[in-house]
Design an enzyme around this catalytic site. Structure first.
Site, short mmCIF file in Angstrom:
data_model
loop_
_atom_site.label_atom_id
_atom_site.label_comp_id
_atom_site.label_asym_id
_atom_site.label_seq_id
_atom_site.Cartn_x
_atom_site.Cartn_y
_atom_site.Cartn_z
N LYS A 11 -74.91 -80.19 24.15
CA LYS A 11 -74.45 -81.59 24.01
C LYS A 11 -73.04 -81.72 24.54
O LYS A 11 -72.23 -80.78 24.46
CB LYS A 11 -74.58 -82.10 22.60
CG LYS A 11 -73.56 -81.81 21.50
CD LYS A 11 -72.29 -82.55 21.40
CE LYS A 11 -71.09 -81.67 21.30
NZ LYS A 11 -70.10 -81.77 20.35
N GLY A 105 -74.84 -73.59 18.81
CA GLY A 105 -75.41 -73.15 17.53
C GLY A 105 -76.19 -74.27 16.86
O GLY A 105 -77.31 -74.06 16.39
N ASP A 139 -73.57 -81.59 13.47
CA ASP A 139 -74.12 -81.98 14.77
C ASP A 139 -75.63 -81.81 14.85
O ASP A 139 -76.25 -82.16 15.86
CB ASP A 139 -73.49 -81.11 15.89
CG ASP A 139 -72.12 -81.64 16.34
OD1 ASP A 139 -71.78 -82.79 15.98
OD2 ASP A 139 -71.42 -80.90 17.05
O1 C5P Z 1 -70.82 -79.34 9.65
P1 C5P Z 1 -70.29 -78.14 10.36
O2 C5P Z 1 -70.59 -76.86 9.64
O3 C5P Z 1 -70.70 -78.07 11.80
O4 C5P Z 1 -68.70 -78.31 10.38
C1 C5P Z 1 -67.84 -77.24 10.67
C2 C5P Z 1 -66.45 -77.59 10.19
O5 C5P Z 1 -65.90 -78.64 10.98
C3 C5P Z 1 -66.40 -78.11 8.75
O6 C5P Z 1 -66.27 -77.07 7.84
C4 C5P Z 1 -65.16 -78.98 8.77
O7 C5P Z 1 -64.00 -78.18 8.68
C5 C5P Z 1 -65.17 -79.55 10.17
N1 C5P Z 1 -65.78 -80.90 10.26
C6 C5P Z 1 -65.10 -82.00 9.74
N2 C5P Z 1 -65.66 -83.24 9.85
C7 C5P Z 1 -66.85 -83.42 10.46
C8 C5P Z 1 -67.56 -82.32 11.00
C9 C5P Z 1 -66.99 -81.07 10.88
O8 C5P Z 1 -64.00 -81.87 9.20
N3 C5P Z 1 -67.36 -84.65 10.54
#
Ligand code: C5P
Length: 287
Positions: A11, A105, A139
């Site tokens: 993406k 991932g 994502d």
């Molecule tokens: O949801 P995911 O595990 O992909 O997110 C990884 C990290 O990115 C989260 O632990 C957070 O620190 C940050 N994040 C965030 N706000 C989002 C998406 C991700 O702060 N909307």
């Protein structure tokens, strides 16, 4: 059917805006996302006997533990549907660069959800799989759909948009990695001076105006990178523009930079110059 393969598309963020930090520690985002033809291939095989989930990639065998997003997706699917994943082998042929801001991932996790739904004949809709994907990563809901979409909230509130018009997209990952949580922490301490014109970008998509989209591509995370990293990102953008890109932007939390081209020959010449310095350079198309 006991073997199948699902594509896991990379993406790109045509735009990325961070609206603010939330009480749950995540951030509210507003992003226009586009899937491209560069993809991993996720093969799911159900063995005769059930002695545990296994996970491998062309880069080597991986622990199928709680840290791996493909395994987390398989466990989330099993918890939701009751499917027996103890006979499951997941093999991922990785082509999307790792830790690159292109959701490699998350897209593998989404492909596992779509693939298991087919393998077990569960009959869940893409929308239901996207809701399940919220448990796997921010994502993942978008990656389940794999299209052009506005993503809001944590990334899970999706509005499907008209597809990007026919074009060539050059992706280049410079040779450093960015930690997504660290970049989110960094942006909390930065006064964001410029933001994307998301509404204008969506209008341009509606009009199928490729130039209008390309000139509005913008990612607020570029302002939160250390100055040396910003310089590298700018150098890659300059090369893309010199070869005729209509616009260039960093994707996600980076460091992948991409440029949009009308002509395949221009895209290939940009990729040839960038590829001499950065191995992870690809010519792709929207999907
Ligand atoms: O949801 P995911 O595990 O992909 O997110 C990884 C990290 O990115 C989260 O632990 C957070 O620190 C940050 N994040 C965030 N706000 C989002 C998406 C991700 O702060 N909307």
């Amino acid at each position: 059917m006991n073997v199948l393969t699902e594509p896991a598309w990379a993406k790109l963020n045509l735009s990325l805006d961070v609206l603010g930090r939330r009480e749950d520690g995540f951030h509210d985002l507003k992003m226009v996302m586009q899937s491209v033809s560069l993809c991993d291939q996720v093969t799911l095989t159900l063995r005769e006997t059930g002695d545990g989930l296994t996970l491998s990639t062309n880069l080597g065998f991986l622990p199928a533990d709680g840290k791996n997003i493909a395994a987390i997706a398989a466990h989330a699917f099993a918890a939701r549907t009751g499917a027996d994943i103890s006979r499951l082998d997941i093999h991922i042929e990785k082509r999307i660069p790792v830790c690159a801001g292109t959701a490699g991932g998350s897209s593998d996790g989404a492909a596992v959800l779509r693939g298991l739904n087919r393998l077990f004949g569960t009959g869940m809709s893409l929308e239901e799989l996207a809701v399940l994907g919220e448990q796997v990563g921010s994502d993942v809901p978008y990656c389940v759909l794999g299209c052009t979409a506005l993503a809001e909230g944590r990334g899970e509130r999706l509005t499907v948009l008209p597809s990007l018009p026919e074009c060539y997209i050059v992706l280049c990952k410079p040779g450093f990695s960015v930690s997504t949580p660290e970049l989110f922490r960094a942006i909390d301490g930065v006064k964001i001076r410029c933001r994307p014109d998301t509404a204008g970008l969506m209008d341009a998509l509606e009009r199928q105006d490729l130039h209008g989209v390309a000139m509005r591509m913008f990612n607020v995370f570029e302002q939160a990178l250390p100055p040396k990293r910003q310089t590298v990102i700018q150098e890659v953008k300059n090369i893309l523009i010199q070869h005729g890109a209509l616009g260039a932007c960093m994707s996600g939390s980076g460091p992948t930079v991409f440029g949009i081209f009308r002509a395949e020959a221009d895209a290939k010449s940009a990729a040839a110059e960038l590829g001499a310095s950065w191995r992870d350079t690809f010519v792709t198309k929207p999907v």
